[in-house]
Design a protein around this motif. Structure first.
Motif, mmCIF file in Angstrom:
data_model
loop_
_atom_site.group_PDB
_atom_site.id
_atom_site.type_symbol
_atom_site.label_atom_id
_atom_site.label_comp_id
_atom_site.label_asym_id
_atom_site.label_seq_id
_atom_site.Cartn_x
_atom_site.Cartn_y
_atom_site.Cartn_z
ATOM 1 N N GLU A 91 0.812 -1.228 0.000
ATOM 2 C CA GLU A 91 0.000 0.000 0.000
ATOM 3 C C GLU A 91 0.841 1.272 0.000
ATOM 4 N N VAL A 126 1.653 3.635 -1.882
ATOM 5 C CA VAL A 126 1.237 4.086 -3.198
ATOM 6 C C VAL A 126 1.779 5.468 -3.560
ATOM 7 N N THR A 143 4.880 -6.983 -1.283
ATOM 8 C CA THR A 143 4.072 -6.232 -2.239
ATOM 9 C C THR A 143 2.709 -6.881 -2.444
ATOM 10 N N HIS A 180 -5.837 3.116 0.643
ATOM 11 C CA HIS A 180 -6.613 2.573 -0.466
ATOM 12 C C HIS A 180 -5.742 2.572 -1.730
ATOM 13 N N ARG A 181 -5.715 1.423 -2.415
ATOM 14 C CA ARG A 181 -4.943 1.350 -3.667
ATOM 15 C C ARG A 181 -5.764 2.014 -4.758
ATOM 16 N N GLU A 189 -4.417 -2.145 -9.079
ATOM 17 C CA GLU A 189 -4.876 -3.326 -8.361
ATOM 18 C C GLU A 189 -3.784 -4.356 -8.374
#
Ligand SMILES: *Cc1c(COP(=O)(O)O)cnc(C)c1O
Length: 471
Positions: A187, A189, A214, A237-238, A242
């Motif tokens: 996560e 990101v 990962t 939140h990704r 995905e």
């Protein structure tokens, strides 16, 4: 042309001073001010000099140009004083397009801005008590209704900052400065525009403690990493990607159980943060703010201009005690939003309270059916098709964008253009040269327009532009 002749041509040009004192130019000074007219005159003369120098103007052409100098100055002024930030028509089918300003505001939001921004307001004034008030009360009231409509989330409070990046920074700094924050490696990101979790973490003064891998992180990985320095568990939140295949991620419920048992707060950076259940709109995989709070997450951060459909802002909703600490952090003062944002947010939230979701343009666009869009597309195609420009109406997909539901797409109908002697890139360039500019997709050598993100009242302009680009 010979050099000597050119130098004679240069002498035909008036000076800037002569030019601005011509009667017509002097009249322009009254409307635009002398400095702007002088700048424009200088720019016009410089352009003519360059044209003479490169041999583009002979004597006759120069005479003509000199005769039209005032008009050229006026055109130059018009271009120079045109606003830089202006409307474009979004025909990309990406509803929350970050480069195109994300969510378009609702009428209700504009009305709230129009009603309060040009006059004084009670932004930080308690009218009844006659004393200083707090600016966050204006949206707190509505958010409390939207986020605590059941007993599962009794004491939710919300504060508003400049954007979600600021919300994450403020929350991390308040809850974890000098300590550790546990985050899954799956996560970490990066969101477009250089928002990276590790960088924001570093700026907040907290230390990132990565766990898992990962593709797989288990709740036991979080538990093993907890130590006396741990201040916070963070779930991100990704938003824009995905991970599929051999994957594992603890559920919110598992993390809540761990956080409660160890007495550590759990925060979730939702990014988009819907205020309605998007399953009603045919969109899955996008948890709502209420879902997270109901699951027991202590603090949730989300954007105002993504799925919420309002102005740029970052919202922090969560347990009153934690939110109160953020409110009294001096960073909150630095990251706070102005009256325009509160006005627009209040207008947007009122639509949610009234359950009038179609009043919010981004939500309305999500709800358009493929059939509705197909009918409009067929009409535009019929108006604009010509021997030179072929327009097919084909099946395609719109996307939500803005880091929401990366894999959920909405079926749509697209206008696919092909022109006998112009490339797709050239057609797209011509669409962008239209006023207002039209931004389309180019895919597999074709220009594609998706009317889902075009306001219906703009369909006529799209048809006019299409007629123009092939000729
Ligand atoms: C979009 C997003 C951000 C940044 O939000 P802004 O409002 O653009 O500052 C942060 N985290 C996640 C998960 C996001 O999706």
């Amino acid at each position: 042309m010979k050099k000597a002749a050119r130098s004679e041509l240069f002498r035909e040009l008036p000076s800037v001073d002569e030019l601005v004192h011509l009667p017509d130019a002097a009249a322009l000074s009254v409307s635009y001010g002398t400095p702007a007219v002088t700048d424009a005159a200088r720019a016009v003369l410089e352009r003519l000099r360059q044209e003479i120098a490169s041999g583009l103007l002979d004597e006759a052409a120069l005479k003509l140009a000199v005769g039209g100098l005032t008009r050229a100055i006026e055109e130059q002024l018009r271009q120079a004083l045109q606003p830089s930030l202006r409307p474009v028509i979004n025909a990309t089918g990406v509803i929350l397009h970050t480069n195109l300003g994300r969510a378009p505001l609702s009428e209700a939001a504009l009305e709230r801005i129009g009603g309060t921004a040009a006059v004084y307001s009670n932004l930080e004034f308690d009218v009844e008590a006659g004393e200083r008030g707090k600016r966050d009360v204006h949206v707190e009231r509505l958010l409390r209704r939207l986020l605590s409509d059941d007993n599962a989330t009794p004491d939710v409070q919300t504060i508003v900052v400049n954007n979600n990046a600021a919300a994450v920074l403020l929350a991390l700094n308040t809850l974890a400065e000098g300590g550790e924050v546990i985050v899954s490696r799956g996560e970490l990101v990066e969101i477009g525009g250089s928002f990276r979790i590790p960088d924001v973490m570093a700026k907040s003064g907290a230390t990132l403690r990565e766990v898992g891998t990962t593709n797989r992180t288990r709740v036991a990985d979080y538990e093993k990493a907890i130590c006396e320095r741990t201040r916070l568990l963070l779930r991100v939140h990704r938003s824009n990607f995905e991970i599929t295949g051999f994957t594992e991620q603890p559920s919110a419920a598992e993390l809540v159980e761990l956080a409660r048992r160890r007495g550590i707060p759990l925060m979730e950076d939702l990014g988009s943060g819907a205020l309605v259940d998007l399953l009603n709109f045919g969109i899955s995989g996008e948890p709502s703010v209420l879902d997270s709070l109901r699951a027991g997450v202590d603090v949730v951060t989300y954007s105002g201009d993504k799925l919420l459909g309002g102005p740029q802002a970052g919202l922090i909703s969560g347990r009153a005690a934690l939110v109160a600490r953020m409110r009294s952090n001096s960073l909150f003062r630095a990251l706070r939003v102005d009256k325009l944002t509160y006005a627009a947010l209040e207008g947007t939230l009122l639509a949610y309270v009234r359950r009038d979701h179609d009043a919010i343009p981004a939500l309305r666009m999500m709800r358009l059916t493929k059939d509705d869009i197909g009918k409009r597309a067929a009409k535009v195609a019929a108006q604009a098709e010509s021997a030179r420009l072929k327009i097919a109406v084909i099946d395609g997909e719109s996307v939500i964008g803005g880091g929401a539901a990366p894999s959920s797409v909405l079926p749509t109908r697209l206008l696919a253009l092909s022109c006998v002697d112009r490339s797709a890139d050239e057609l797209a360039r011509r669409l962008r040269a239209f006023d207002p500019p039209i931004v389309a997709r180019v895919e597999d050598g074709r220009v594609l327009l998706d009317l889902r993100t075009v306001f219906e009242e703009q369909d006529g302009m799209v048809a006019t532009a299409l007629k123009g680009i092939a000729s």
